[in-house]
Design a protein around this motif. Sequence first.
Motif, PDB file in Angstrom:
ATOM      1  N   ILE A 230     -25.009  14.330   4.286  1.00 43.59           N
ATOM      2  CA  ILE A 230     -26.141  13.516   4.768  1.00 43.59           C
ATOM      3  C   ILE A 230     -25.656  12.131   5.190  1.00 43.59           C
ATOM      4  CG2 ILE A 230     -28.266  12.360   4.063  1.00 43.59           C
ATOM      5  CD1 ILE A 230     -28.884  14.780   2.312  1.00 43.59           C
ATOM      6  N   ASN A 231     -24.813  11.523   4.365  1.00 44.65           N
ATOM      7  CA  ASN A 231     -24.352  10.171   4.668  1.00 44.65           C
ATOM      8  C   ASN A 231     -23.403  10.141   5.859  1.00 44.65           C
ATOM      9  OD1 ASN A 231     -25.151   7.869   2.588  1.00 44.65           O
ATOM     10  ND2 ASN A 231     -25.044   9.787   1.460  1.00 44.65           N
ATOM     11  N   LEU A 232     -22.603  11.171   6.026  1.00 46.30           N
ATOM     12  CA  LEU A 232     -21.729  11.208   7.192  1.00 46.30           C
ATOM     13  C   LEU A 232     -22.534  11.404   8.476  1.00 46.30           C
ATOM     14  CD1 LEU A 232     -18.708  13.278   5.827  1.00 46.30           C
ATOM     15  CD2 LEU A 232     -18.714  10.863   6.487  1.00 46.30           C
ATOM     16  N   VAL A 233     -23.581  12.211   8.410  1.00 46.87           N
ATOM     17  CA  VAL A 233     -24.453  12.382   9.585  1.00 46.87           C
ATOM     18  C   VAL A 233     -25.099  11.047   9.953  1.00 46.87           C
ATOM     19  CG1 VAL A 233     -26.589  13.446  10.411  1.00 46.87           C
ATOM     20  CG2 VAL A 233     -24.891  14.827   9.199  1.00 46.87           C
ATOM     21  N   ILE A 234     -25.593  10.332   8.941  1.00 45.60           N
ATOM     22  CA  ILE A 234     -26.195   9.021   9.200  1.00 45.60           C
ATOM     23  C   ILE A 234     -25.148   8.062   9.758  1.00 45.60           C
ATOM     24  CG2 ILE A 234     -27.257   7.012   8.098  1.00 45.60           C
ATOM     25  CD1 ILE A 234     -28.547   8.931   6.104  1.00 45.60           C
ATOM     26  N   THR A 235     -23.944   8.122   9.205  1.00 40.52           N
ATOM     27  CA  THR A 235     -22.870   7.221   9.636  1.00 40.52           C
ATOM     28  C   THR A 235     -22.596   7.338  11.128  1.00 40.52           C
ATOM     29  OG1 THR A 235     -21.810   7.237   7.471  1.00 40.52           O
ATOM     30  CG2 THR A 235     -20.422   6.679   9.353  1.00 40.52           C
ATOM     31  N   PHE A 236     -22.530   8.570  11.633  1.00 33.43           N
ATOM     32  CA  PHE A 236     -22.146   8.784  13.026  1.00 33.43           C
ATOM     33  C   PHE A 236     -23.333   8.890  13.987  1.00 33.43           C
ATOM     34  CE2 PHE A 236     -18.351  10.259  10.762  1.00 33.43           C
ATOM     35  CZ  PHE A 236     -17.363   9.604  11.470  1.00 33.43           C
ATOM     36  N   SER A 237     -24.552   8.851  13.468  1.00 33.43           N
ATOM     37  CA  SER A 237     -25.712   8.992  14.350  1.00 33.43           C
ATOM     38  C   SER A 237     -26.546   7.722  14.468  1.00 33.43           C
ATOM     39  CB  SER A 237     -26.611  10.147  13.872  1.00 33.43           C
ATOM     40  OG  SER A 237     -27.087   9.904  12.549  1.00 33.43           O
ATOM     41  N   VAL A 238     -26.417   6.815  13.505  1.00 32.53           N
ATOM     42  CA  VAL A 238     -27.213   5.592  13.530  1.00 32.53           C
ATOM     43  C   VAL A 238     -26.362   4.444  14.065  1.00 32.53           C
ATOM     44  CG1 VAL A 238     -28.509   3.926  12.143  1.00 32.53           C
ATOM     45  CG2 VAL A 238     -28.630   6.366  11.594  1.00 32.53           C
ATOM     46  N   PRO A 239     -26.799   3.780  15.107  1.00 35.09           N
ATOM     47  CA  PRO A 239     -26.030   2.650  15.655  1.00 35.09           C
ATOM     48  C   PRO A 239     -25.917   1.508  14.644  1.00 35.09           C
ATOM     49  CG  PRO A 239     -27.719   3.396  17.200  1.00 35.09           C
ATOM     50  CD  PRO A 239     -28.024   4.061  15.895  1.00 35.09           C
ATOM     51  N   GLY A 240     -24.842   0.774  14.752  1.00 32.04           N
ATOM     52  CA  GLY A 240     -24.666  -0.410  13.909  1.00 32.04           C
ATOM     53  C   GLY A 240     -23.978  -0.154  12.588  1.00 32.04           C
ATOM     54  N   ILE A 241     -23.629   1.102  12.304  1.00 33.75           N
ATOM     55  CA  ILE A 241     -22.940   1.419  11.050  1.00 33.75           C
ATOM     56  C   ILE A 241     -21.442   1.527  11.319  1.00 33.75           C
ATOM     57  CG2 ILE A 241     -22.611   3.145   9.245  1.00 33.75           C
ATOM     58  CD1 ILE A 241     -25.511   3.822   9.391  1.00 33.75           C
ATOM     59  N   SER A 242     -20.646   0.903  10.465  1.00 32.26           N
ATOM     60  CA  SER A 242     -19.191   0.952  10.616  1.00 32.26           C
ATOM     61  C   SER A 242     -18.672   2.280  10.063  1.00 32.26           C
ATOM     62  CB  SER A 242     -18.539  -0.220   9.874  1.00 32.26           C
ATOM     63  OG  SER A 242     -17.138  -0.067   9.828  1.00 32.26           O
ATOM     64  N   TRP A 243     -18.453   3.250  10.947  1.00 28.18           N
ATOM     65  CA  TRP A 243     -17.921   4.537  10.493  1.00 28.18           C
ATOM     66  C   TRP A 243     -16.508   4.376   9.947  1.00 28.18           C
ATOM     67  CZ3 TRP A 243     -13.387   6.388  12.378  1.00 28.18           C
ATOM     68  CH2 TRP A 243     -12.942   5.896  13.612  1.00 28.18           C
ATOM     69  N   GLU A 244     -15.777   3.378  10.476  1.00 32.22           N
ATOM     70  CA  GLU A 244     -14.428   3.158   9.996  1.00 32.22           C
ATOM     71  C   GLU A 244     -14.418   2.826   8.495  1.00 32.22           C
ATOM     72  OE1 GLU A 244     -14.663   1.521  14.267  1.00 32.22           O
ATOM     73  OE2 GLU A 244     -15.860   1.444  12.423  1.00 32.22           O
ATOM     74  N   GLY A 245     -15.352   1.981   8.087  1.00 34.43           N
ATOM     75  CA  GLY A 245     -15.417   1.610   6.676  1.00 34.43           C
ATOM     76  C   GLY A 245     -15.720   2.810   5.793  1.00 34.43           C
ATOM     77  N   HIS A 246     -16.643   3.658   6.235  1.00 37.80           N
ATOM     78  CA  HIS A 246     -17.033   4.823   5.443  1.00 37.80           C
ATOM     79  C   HIS A 246     -15.895   5.842   5.362  1.00 37.80           C
ATOM     80  CE1 HIS A 246     -21.633   4.054   6.121  1.00 37.80           C
ATOM     81  NE2 HIS A 246     -20.983   3.016   5.636  1.00 37.80           N
ATOM     82  N   VAL A 247     -15.311   6.168   6.508  1.00 39.89           N
ATOM     83  CA  VAL A 247     -14.248   7.176   6.539  1.00 39.89           C
ATOM     84  C   VAL A 247     -13.004   6.671   5.814  1.00 39.89           C
ATOM     85  CG1 VAL A 247     -12.693   8.478   8.044  1.00 39.89           C
ATOM     86  CG2 VAL A 247     -15.120   8.262   8.634  1.00 39.89           C
ATOM     87  N   GLY A 248     -12.643   5.408   6.046  1.00 37.06           N
ATOM     88  CA  GLY A 248     -11.476   4.857   5.366  1.00 37.06           C
ATOM     89  C   GLY A 248     -11.627   4.885   3.861  1.00 37.06           C
TER      90      GLY A 248
END
Length: 299
Positions: A230-248
């Motif tokens: 759920i959180n990964l879907v939100i990470t890559f679908s909602v603008p303004g979220i730093s996917w780099e921070g989450h994935v790292g």
Amino acid sequence: MSTDSSPAPETSVPACYRHPGRETHVRCTRCDRFICPDCMREAAVGFQCPECVAEGNRGVRHAVPRTVIGARASGSAVPVVSYTLIGACVLAYLAELASWRVVWEFMMLGRGLMPDGTFGGVAEGEWYRLFTTMFLHQRGGTFGITHILFNMWALYAVGPALEQVLGRWRFLALYVLSGLGGSVLLYLVGAPSAAAVGASGAIFGLFGAFFVIGRRLGGPIGPIVVLLVINLVITFSVPGISWEGHVGGLVVGAALAAAYAYAPAAHRRLLHIGAPLVMLGLLTALVVLRTAELSAGVA
């Protein structure tokens, strides 16, 4: 026929060495002294006296209860590190509300123009931003207060269980290095002026660790998988979220948890200390290389 009428020789009756008035025929198997029933201590073979038992106990090292990971079993101990991290994030958020400069001075920033017209960021020597950003949260905009509320709920829900299994110092290393991993990935692949705040990198690291350790212990991992998806879907679908921070954070947290969970028992402590140090060295090297690249571009 003559008879000997002299009295028979007296024989001494064995008595307990601690209670001279008590007759006994039992000896301590260690010191060979006579002991009465009150002084007998059952041993692997025969009985021993209280002094020999006490002396034997002084030479025995009592094993410290430990978890499967190798941490001291804390039982129902208060998760001090988890609650301290929550408190630090809340205090930082209150500081943000008191002054907007807190965000500008301590958020993650590769290299950018500050409000006073000077350049700031990690590339300008402000390396502390890689760490301080994990205690800050967005105070307005799209997410507002929900940003810190979700992260603190996640830390409260997952942190204590991990802290109990890993022990305090392993858990703290996991949290800090996961947050650092998120900052470093943003620094590496993001635009130099890209800025971010939040404990999300560290939280994703806890999610990854929970999954790895759950598999190691044979516990239910379905709920954490659903939460991660759920959180990964939100990470890559909602603008303004730093996917780099989450994935790292996720990658670093899972890697450290694997080192903690699957280290051979014979070398467990060495690997548990070495793995965070190696990870810190790797992340530091990446930051140095990226800084040199940005500095060369400016020059």
